[in-house]
Write a protein that holds these residues in place. Structure first.
Motif, PDB file in Angstrom:
ATOM      1  N   GLU A 221      20.278  37.627 -41.196  1.00 26.48           N
ATOM      2  CA  GLU A 221      20.274  37.176 -39.809  1.00 26.48           C
ATOM      3  C   GLU A 221      18.897  37.333 -39.182  1.00 26.48           C
ATOM      4  OE1 GLU A 221      23.371  39.342 -37.903  1.00 26.48           O
ATOM      5  OE2 GLU A 221      24.972  38.012 -38.642  1.00 26.48           O
TER       6      GLU A 221
ATOM      7  N   LEU B 299      16.796  34.455 -40.495  1.00 20.74           N
ATOM      8  CA  LEU B 299      17.154  33.150 -39.967  1.00 20.74           C
ATOM      9  C   LEU B 299      16.677  32.949 -38.526  1.00 20.74           C
ATOM     10  CD1 LEU B 299      20.768  32.774 -41.395  1.00 20.74           C
ATOM     11  CD2 LEU B 299      18.665  31.716 -42.226  1.00 20.74           C
TER      12      LEU B 299
ATOM     13  N   ILE C 226      16.132  28.236 -43.373  1.00 22.99           N
ATOM     14  CA  ILE C 226      17.420  27.665 -43.755  1.00 22.99           C
ATOM     15  C   ILE C 226      18.288  28.685 -44.482  1.00 22.99           C
ATOM     16  CG2 ILE C 226      18.540  25.881 -45.139  1.00 22.99           C
ATOM     17  CD1 ILE C 226      16.114  24.133 -44.714  1.00 22.99           C
TER      18      ILE C 226
ATOM     19  N   ASP D 113      23.264  28.739 -47.165  1.00 21.37           N
ATOM     20  CA  ASP D 113      22.743  27.867 -46.112  1.00 21.37           C
ATOM     21  C   ASP D 113      23.332  28.323 -44.784  1.00 21.37           C
ATOM     22  OD1 ASP D 113      22.666  25.497 -44.236  1.00 21.37           O
ATOM     23  OD2 ASP D 113      21.631  24.623 -45.966  1.00 21.37           O
ATOM     24  N   LYS D 114      22.470  28.526 -43.792  1.00 17.41           N
ATOM     25  CA  LYS D 114      22.944  29.065 -42.519  1.00 17.41           C
ATOM     26  C   LYS D 114      23.919  28.127 -41.816  1.00 17.41           C
ATOM     27  CE  LYS D 114      19.100  27.358 -39.670  1.00 17.41           C
ATOM     28  NZ  LYS D 114      18.029  27.744 -38.718  1.00 17.41           N
ATOM     29  N   GLU D 115      23.861  26.836 -42.111  1.00 18.57           N
ATOM     30  CA  GLU D 115      24.756  25.887 -41.455  1.00 18.57           C
ATOM     31  C   GLU D 115      25.990  25.546 -42.284  1.00 18.57           C
ATOM     32  OE1 GLU D 115      22.415  22.508 -40.519  1.00 18.57           O
ATOM     33  OE2 GLU D 115      21.167  23.536 -39.029  1.00 18.57           O
ATOM     34  N   LYS D 116      25.895  25.662 -43.601  1.00 19.09           N
ATOM     35  CA  LYS D 116      27.001  25.246 -44.454  1.00 19.09           C
ATOM     36  C   LYS D 116      27.761  26.412 -45.084  1.00 19.09           C
ATOM     37  CE  LYS D 116      24.679  20.918 -45.672  1.00 19.09           C
ATOM     38  NZ  LYS D 116      24.172  20.064 -46.781  1.00 19.09           N
ATOM     39  N   SER D 117      27.117  27.551 -45.280  1.00 23.14           N
ATOM     40  CA  SER D 117      27.758  28.669 -45.968  1.00 23.14           C
ATOM     41  C   SER D 117      28.604  29.478 -44.999  1.00 23.14           C
ATOM     42  CB  SER D 117      26.706  29.579 -46.621  1.00 23.14           C
ATOM     43  OG  SER D 117      25.956  28.864 -47.573  1.00 23.14           O
ATOM     44  N   ARG D 118      29.817  29.802 -45.417  1.00 22.44           N
ATOM     45  CA  ARG D 118      30.718  30.607 -44.598  1.00 22.44           C
ATOM     46  C   ARG D 118      30.731  32.078 -45.004  1.00 22.44           C
ATOM     47  NH1 ARG D 118      36.128  26.709 -44.282  1.00 22.44           N
ATOM     48  NH2 ARG D 118      35.072  24.882 -43.351  1.00 22.44           N
TER      49      ARG D 118
END
Length: 301
Positions: free
Chosen positions: A218, A221, A227, A248-253
């Motif tokens: 975090e 990022l 990314i 990926d900060k936008e795709k990974s959960r």
């Protein structure tokens, strides 16, 4: 090597030579006494770290590397009969001849009785003596299994400061078959910062999962343009570092991937890299942790 009776006593640890002062040939010979295959090692730190782990974790061999180097002249000297034994043998032979001459010249000594002949029927009825069984040869597969069980997987990553190329240190670990595998990869955007993983013959490396620490990720990022990070792998057959898993900060959960299912068997060398996806210009990076296990190659044993 100290011998008491028939049992060889193990050399005390204090009598072993200092690893840092040993030559490369001496390191190889002592690793061979532990049954460790060092043919895949390239640099001396790999020999020294592996020998240090072997001394601490494996049983002490009863033969030292100095005994392995005994010259042929010493071996011949060991089996050469001494002069005293030759003299005693010749003296015994001469006394035997004198004793035989005195017995033949004397008339009062009775002649020794001859053994009674064995009837032919009894001799034929006697069963022939069984020949001793031939000595059993060691199984080659068992020998290879023993060597493989003492050959560790080594993981080594050189840490450098960029762009000055200043050496900051290294991360170096070894894992024997049957042990869990875990290694922290320092993130970088340069391929020459990848960790070198060496897998000996008869041994397999299993990489099951990878993860990143939530707090450090975090913080990373927060940088503009950042990314995430990806785990990349290359082999001798394909030297290109290809992504296996990407956070990926936008795709990974999730901050963890637990279904990698990688299996690499030796003899082989692979590279692992924690590649920072953008945002690395400020010098900040994160560690990527890989987990798995080390075991024997079931296809060979």
């Amino acid at each position: 090597l100290i011998t008491i009776g028939r049992q060889p006593a193990i050399m005390p640890k204090s009598d072993l030579p200092d690893i840092s002062s040993m030559k490369l040939s001496e390191l190889k010979k002592e690793l061979t006494l532990y049954g460790i295959d060092s043919s895949n090692f390239c640099e001396k730190p790999e020999f020294t770290s592996t020998l240090k782990d072997a001394r601490e974790t494996l049983p002490r061999p009863t033969t030292t590397y100095r005994e392995v180097d005994r010259s042929e002249e010493e071996k011949k000297e060991k089996h050469r009969p001494s002069r005293s034994s030759k003299k005693s043998g010749s003296a015994g032979a001469s006394s035997s001849r004198r004793y035989h001459t005195s017995n033949s010249s004397g008339s009062s000594s009775p002649a020794p009785a001859r053994p009674a002949p064995i009837p032919q029927a009894a001799a034929a009825a006697a069963p022939p003596s069984a020949a001793p069984p031939p000595p059993q040869q060691p199984n080659k597969i068992d020998m290879k299994r023993t060597v493989a069980s003492r050959s560790p997987v080594t993981a080594r990553q050189i840490l450098r400061e960029h762009p000055s190329e200043k050496l900051l240190g290294e991360r170096n670990n070894s894992f024997l078959p049957g042990s869990p595998f875990s290694f922290a990869l320092k993130g970088s955007i340069r391929e020459d910062d990848a960790a070198i993983i060496r897998i000996p013959d008869g041994v397999c490396l299993y990489i099951n999962s990878a993860s990143v620490e939530r707090g450090s990720m975090e913080s990373y990022l927060v940088q503009k343009g950042s990314i995430g990070v990806s785990l990349r792998l290359s082999s001798e057959e394909n030297p290109q570092l290809l992504p296996v898993w990407t956070f990926d900060k936008e795709k990974s959960r999730s901050y963890t991937a637990s279904d990698l299912g990688l299996r690499v068997c030796g003899p082989r060398t692979v590279r692992l890299l924690a590649f920072m996806e953008m945002g690395f210009r400020s010098g900040a990076s994160v560690d990527l942790f890989v987990f798995g296990s080390v075991g024997l190659d079931k296809d060979k044993f």
